[in-house]
Scaffold this motif. Structure first.
Motif: not given
Length: 359
Positions: A28-38
């Protein structure tokens, strides 16, 4: 000596050691961090741009305008109000206070001292005399009459009210109250049995129909869903914090790049033009034009001052000559101009006395 290791739950956790995480958390962490960073990077860059713009506007526009408004308000409002208070309100207030003292306080004090005080003393003396008459009347007339009436009313109340009321209470109200209390206890016992039975029935019905299904749904449905949503929310919050910090670094790098680009495109050419072109031209203009012009202007000013001084002296001399031609010059001034003493006691060639032997 105990050589057995403590269980995993009882082992103390080191300060830098992280709790073990499962594969679901990592997934869950990796895609959430990518989306939130963008999503956060543009917001952080816009926020930093707004902060820089606000500081620039505060330093260049708002603060000078505020100081100007403050000075203008002090000049247009505060100082006129202070002057009005000092030179208009305070003198008028003092004059009104003196007028009020002369027109109100002094007459009221005089009326209280010479009118109300004598009238009050007279009324007090009259009241003392009336009080003495009323006290004698109360002691000699009203007290004996009241004692007799009280005795008569006491005897009538005892034999007309208290005795019949006590007989009625003992013979009628007490037996009737006991019978009513016994009936009420029986009815209360029956109602208590009925309420207890109905309460137990309703309790078990509600437990079977509502409590047990709610407990099962909470334990097996809501609690897992809540844990999952809490995990997702925690990861989103951590991702927002991480993305905000990363966006801050990105915004700092972009800002430095834009600052450097602006310096090399605009500031450095302007500085080079100022140093290599404008400064020599300015020195040349100052040496060849401004300094000779200033020297010429000083020379013209000096000549003009000398000419004006000479003209003033000529006008003064001409005016003195005209006055001398019309009125003549006094002898005292002529003697003073020649340096000779004047007066009766001065020494002359034809006189017999001197300044030491004169009377």
């Amino acid at each position: 000596m105990n050589t057995q290791k403590p269980p995993a739950e009882a082992r103390p956790r080191r300060p830098g050691q992280q709790s073990p995480e499962g594969c679901l958390v990592v997934a869950i962490r990796l895609p959430v961090r990518i989306v939130v960073l963008l999503l956060v990077v543009p917001v952080r860059m816009a926020w930093d741009a707004l902060v820089v713009t606000g500081r620039f506007l505060n330093d260049t526009v708002l603060r000078p305008v505020g100081r100007a408004l403050l000075w203008l308000g002090e000049a247009l409002v505060v100082r006129p109000l202070v002057g009005l208070w000092r030179h208009a309100v305070v003198p008028v207030g003092r004059a009104l206070a003196r007028l009020g003292n002369a027109l109100v306080v002094v007459p009221v004090v005089w009326c209280h001292r010479y009118v109300l005080t004598p009238v009050g003393h007279a009324v007090a003396r009259l009241a003392r005399g009336t009080g003495a008459v009323l006290g004698w009347l109360h002691a000699r007339v009203l007290t004996p009459v009241g004692a007799g009436l009280l005795a008569v009313l006491t005897w009538l109340g005892r034999y007309l009210v208290l005795v019949p009321a006590s007989r009625l209470y003992e013979w009628i109200l007490v037996p009737a109250g006991r019978a009513i209390a016994w009936c009420a206890r029986g009815v209360g016992l029956v109602l208590a049995l009925l309420v207890t039975g109905l309460g137990r029935i309703l309790y078990w019905t509600a437990r079977v129909l509502f409590v047990l299904p709610a407990l099962v749904s909470w334990r097996w449905v809501l609690a897992p869903v809540g844990r999952f949503l809490g995990l997702v929310g925690r990861e989103v919050w951590d991702a927002l914090g991480h993305a905000w910090r990363v966006a801050g670094h990105v915004s700092l790098v972009v800002g430095r790049f834009l600052g450097t680009l602006f310096r090399w495109i605009f500031v450095e050419p302007v500085r080079w033009v100022y140093r290599t072109v404008l400064t020599p031209v300015g020195h040349l203009v100052r040496g060849t034009v401004l300094r000779p012009a200033a020297a010429a202007a000083r020379a013209v000013g000096r000549v003009s001052r000398q000419a004006l001084t000479g003209a003033r002296e000529s006008v003064r001399q001409a005016r003195a000559d005209v006055r001398r031609m019309l009125f003549g010059e006094p002898r005292e001034r002529e003697a003073e101009a020649r340096g000779e003493p004047s007066g009766r006691g001065t020494r002359t060639l034809g006189g017999r006395t001197t300044a030491l032997t004169k009377d």
